[in-house]
Write a protein that holds these residues in place. Structure first.
Motif, PDB file in Angstrom:
ATOM      1  N   CYS A  51      36.372  38.531  95.001  1.00 23.38           N
ATOM      2  CA  CYS A  51      36.891  39.085  93.736  1.00 23.38           C
ATOM      3  C   CYS A  51      38.188  38.374  93.352  1.00 23.38           C
ATOM      4  O   CYS A  51      38.394  38.051  92.168  1.00 23.38           O
ATOM      5  CB  CYS A  51      37.118  40.600  93.845  1.00 23.38           C
ATOM      6  SG  CYS A  51      35.578  41.522  93.883  1.00 23.38           S
ATOM      7  N   TYR A  55      38.547  36.242  89.979  1.00 25.86           N
ATOM      8  CA  TYR A  55      39.595  36.613  89.026  1.00 25.86           C
ATOM      9  C   TYR A  55      40.435  35.376  88.659  1.00 25.86           C
ATOM     10  O   TYR A  55      40.785  35.169  87.505  1.00 25.86           O
ATOM     11  CB  TYR A  55      40.485  37.700  89.645  1.00 25.86           C
ATOM     12  CG  TYR A  55      41.402  38.372  88.661  1.00 25.86           C
ATOM     13  CD1 TYR A  55      40.942  39.417  87.868  1.00 25.86           C
ATOM     14  CD2 TYR A  55      42.732  37.951  88.523  1.00 25.86           C
ATOM     15  CE1 TYR A  55      41.785  40.040  86.946  1.00 25.86           C
ATOM     16  CE2 TYR A  55      43.577  38.565  87.608  1.00 25.86           C
ATOM     17  CZ  TYR A  55      43.102  39.612  86.822  1.00 25.86           C
ATOM     18  OH  TYR A  55      43.933  40.221  85.913  1.00 25.86           O
ATOM     19  N   TYR A  61      35.177  37.079  84.406  1.00 24.84           N
ATOM     20  CA  TYR A  61      35.468  38.263  85.235  1.00 24.84           C
ATOM     21  C   TYR A  61      36.857  38.818  84.904  1.00 24.84           C
ATOM     22  O   TYR A  61      37.046  40.029  84.832  1.00 24.84           O
ATOM     23  CB  TYR A  61      35.366  37.919  86.724  1.00 24.84           C
ATOM     24  CG  TYR A  61      33.923  37.761  87.182  1.00 24.84           C
ATOM     25  CD1 TYR A  61      33.043  38.844  87.173  1.00 24.84           C
ATOM     26  CD2 TYR A  61      33.430  36.528  87.608  1.00 24.84           C
ATOM     27  CE1 TYR A  61      31.718  38.705  87.572  1.00 24.84           C
ATOM     28  CE2 TYR A  61      32.110  36.376  88.012  1.00 24.84           C
ATOM     29  CZ  TYR A  61      31.260  37.470  87.994  1.00 24.84           C
ATOM     30  OH  TYR A  61      29.954  37.326  88.386  1.00 24.84           O
ATOM     31  N   LYS A  64      36.747  40.885  81.756  1.00 22.74           N
ATOM     32  CA  LYS A  64      35.951  42.112  81.969  1.00 22.74           C
ATOM     33  C   LYS A  64      36.707  43.120  82.821  1.00 22.74           C
ATOM     34  O   LYS A  64      36.727  44.316  82.542  1.00 22.74           O
ATOM     35  CB  LYS A  64      34.662  41.748  82.715  1.00 22.74           C
ATOM     36  CG  LYS A  64      33.470  41.919  81.858  1.00 22.74           C
ATOM     37  CD  LYS A  64      32.167  41.755  82.557  1.00 22.74           C
ATOM     38  CE  LYS A  64      31.098  41.489  81.552  1.00 22.74           C
ATOM     39  NZ  LYS A  64      31.266  42.043  80.235  1.00 22.74           N
ATOM     40  N   TRP A  65      37.304  42.616  83.881  1.00 20.08           N
ATOM     41  CA  TRP A  65      37.985  43.523  84.813  1.00 20.08           C
ATOM     42  C   TRP A  65      39.285  44.047  84.228  1.00 20.08           C
ATOM     43  O   TRP A  65      39.644  45.205  84.437  1.00 20.08           O
ATOM     44  CB  TRP A  65      38.214  42.821  86.157  1.00 20.08           C
ATOM     45  CG  TRP A  65      36.924  42.490  86.872  1.00 20.08           C
ATOM     46  CD1 TRP A  65      35.675  42.948  86.554  1.00 20.08           C
ATOM     47  CD2 TRP A  65      36.770  41.620  87.988  1.00 20.08           C
ATOM     48  NE1 TRP A  65      34.739  42.410  87.420  1.00 20.08           N
ATOM     49  CE2 TRP A  65      35.380  41.597  88.316  1.00 20.08           C
ATOM     50  CE3 TRP A  65      37.638  40.850  88.766  1.00 20.08           C
ATOM     51  CZ2 TRP A  65      34.869  40.842  89.369  1.00 20.08           C
ATOM     52  CZ3 TRP A  65      37.130  40.101  89.817  1.00 20.08           C
ATOM     53  CH2 TRP A  65      35.752  40.096  90.117  1.00 20.08           C
ATOM     54  N   TYR A 106      32.075  31.619  83.615  1.00 20.26           N
ATOM     55  CA  TYR A 106      32.058  32.107  84.998  1.00 20.26           C
ATOM     56  C   TYR A 106      31.720  30.978  85.965  1.00 20.26           C
ATOM     57  O   TYR A 106      31.451  31.225  87.134  1.00 20.26           O
ATOM     58  CB  TYR A 106      31.107  33.302  85.173  1.00 20.26           C
ATOM     59  CG  TYR A 106      29.671  33.066  84.722  1.00 20.26           C
ATOM     60  CD1 TYR A 106      29.310  33.177  83.383  1.00 20.26           C
ATOM     61  CD2 TYR A 106      28.675  32.750  85.647  1.00 20.26           C
ATOM     62  CE1 TYR A 106      28.001  32.961  82.977  1.00 20.26           C
ATOM     63  CE2 TYR A 106      27.374  32.546  85.248  1.00 20.26           C
ATOM     64  CZ  TYR A 106      27.047  32.645  83.910  1.00 20.26           C
ATOM     65  OH  TYR A 106      25.749  32.431  83.512  1.00 20.26           O
TER      66      TYR A 106
END
Ligand code: 8LH
Length: 481
Positions: A51, A55, A61, A64-65, A106
């Motif tokens: 993760c 990131y 990501y 989105k996160w 991504y």
């Protein structure tokens, strides 16, 4: 405990010369048989790493996160992962690729490191490109060799890959595994006219130990061989592994293939995006598929809430790559349906397992007069019926306000030759079987063997014109002709 996990690091590093002891049933005995709780602890650390990596490297990501209020530093447990990390969907990947072509925002490695480009078929809209780095290709080969070892394949075995070599990851993934295993890779392929007869001829000549394709194709190939005067049991196949569609975990279909070829049948496969897709994959001694959690962390979830369902329940798999760096998928919702059970399994591995494999896509569920049914359940019921000729089609339509279903089913050659009485009896048997197994009352048509087209890829047995019907009605109601 991680110190004892074989070849477990981030970024992943593999010893390409490694092979287990020939007598070992495990490739990595500790990783495969360790207590599940210890493995989960190692997976949590890997999820924290992956993760943080995503990131830092993927705006996809990060945005989105950020929007969901998640930051990788908050990840302290597998429950945090499940509760805080939003799922991603195929549509998100498509839209990322359309705004950041060709590989989307991504892609976490420089484009120069891309070693293979594969992708979805794109039959329903924009195709998605899979960009796989050289290091990821190695990871895929290592993972697949490991799972093929679990099925029983060994260095030196000849392994026939009888699936189309195109952008489809199925064939290429099987080939990469066979090569890494030190097998004699035999990429026969599929898809061109006349190839089935030639494949049968080559199988008869080479006597390979292993075979990869779709279950539908294996049945078609056996029928072709028999028509050409060859006996598939004499091909000497010992291991047949299948992916791409339900079948290998449907007992009657599995038994039919085992019987046609005299070989052991294994089910595997998740999604092209999730390659190494054999991370859902069978092993000798355990029916269905294992979920190899240290390759892809799989959560079987409620399709609405995306929280894990208890073992023993149905849900949809949500996948996270643990050994991919180029386009890591983190909580990709599959849209498929399965049931998971807790390990350990009869083969001694401590992974969760999916005794029924993947039942089908949730979207493919058909509702007829309040009964829900999946195409694979119809296939299971028909395959269990004595005299089933090997193919069928399911027609779903709308008559008035009711959905109606008709199943056109082949009777086998011997039965067909017996004439009307046998055809009528078969009709009654099929209707009873559908009712008893599925609670379905469907109109049944009995047809001659080989009435329905065969395929060398994934079967499409459902012809559903309800959407076309509804569309037409909307147009009419809207006043246009
Ligand atoms: C399955 C199965 C299975 C896939 N049982 N349904 O072949 C493996 C990979 C490469 C593949 O088929 O990927 P693709 O083309 O992206 O399709 C994925 C879908 O195929 C998946 O979501 C399932 O619905 C189905 N599928 N393997 C039942 N063993």
């Amino acid at each position: 405990m991680t110190a004892r996990m074989e070849q477990w690091s981030f970024p992943p590093k593999f010893d390409d010369g490694y092979l287990p002891d020939p007598d070992s049933r495990y490739w990595f005995s500790h990783r495969e048989t360790m207590p599940a709780a210890d493995r989960d602890a190692a997976i949590l650390v890997r999820l924290q790493e992956i993760c943080a990596y995503a990131y830092d490297h993927a705006p996809f990501y990060r945005s989105k996160w950020d929007e969901a209020g998640f930051h990788p530093s908050q990840l302290k447990s597998l429950e945090d992962f499940e509760e805080r990390v939003p799922v991603i969907r195929k549509a998100d990947l498509r839209s990322s690729q359309s705004s950041a072509p060709p590989f989307g925002d991504y892609l976490c490695v420089p484009e120069g490191e891309v070693h293979h480009i594969h992708g979805t078929s794109g039959t329903t809209g924009r195709p998605t490109a899979f960009a796989i780095s050289r290091e990821d290709w190695r990871a895929i080969a290592n993972a697949h060799a490991r799972i093929m070892w679990a099925m029983g394949m060994r260095p030196g075995d000849t392994i026939c890959v009888a699936a189309i070599f195109s952008l489809y990851m199925g064939s290429w993934g099987a080939l990469a595994g066979a090569e890494r295993l030190g097998a004699k890779a035999f990429p026969f392929g599929a898809g061109a006219s006349g190839m089935s007869s030639r494949c049968a001829q080559w199988l008869d000549m080479l006597k390979p130990a292993g075979f990869y394709g779709t279950p539908t194709y294996a049945i078609h190939l056996a029928e072709t061989a028999i028509k050409d005067g060859l006996d598939p049991r004499k091909f000497g196949l010992r291991y047949m592994f299948f992916s791409g569609e339900p079948g290998a975990s449907i007992p009657a279909v599995r038994e039919r293939i085992e019987d046609l070829y005299g070989a052991s049948v294994f089910d595997c496969g998740s999604m092209g995006e999730m390659t190494p897709w054999m991370h859902l994959g069978g092993a000798r001694g355990t029916p269905g598929m294992l979920s190899w959690q240290d390759i892809v962390y799989t959560e079987v979830c409620d399709p609405e809430t995306h929280s894990r369902v208890p073992y023993g329940s149905r849900g949809t798999p949500v996948y996270t790559h643990l050994e991919r760096m180029s386009q890591p998928m983190i909580r990709l919702e599959s849209g498929d349906l399965t049931i998971w059970e807790d390990g350990p399994t009869p083969c001694g591995r401590t992974y969760p397992h999916l005794p029924m494999g993947i039942i089908g896509r949730i979207d493919d569920m058909i509702t007829i007069r309040g009964e829900n049914v999946y195409p694979s359940e119809i296939e299971a019921a028909l395959s269990k019926t004595d005299g089933y000729g090997g193919e069928h089609r399911v027609f779903v339509t709308r008559e008035g306000t009711m959905d109606e279903m008709m199943i056109s089913v082949e009777l086998d050659d011997a039965g067909w030759q017996q004439g009307d009485e046998r055809r009528k009896a078969f009709h009654a048997q099929v209707s009873r079987q559908l009712h008893d197994m599925l609670g379905l009352r469907a109109a049944v048509e009995v047809v001659a063997p080989n009435s329905h087209e065969r395929t060398d890829f994934k079967a499409k047995r459902v012809i559903d014109d309800r959407e076309a019907f509804a569309e037409m009605r909307r147009r009419q109601e809207g006043g246009s002709s």
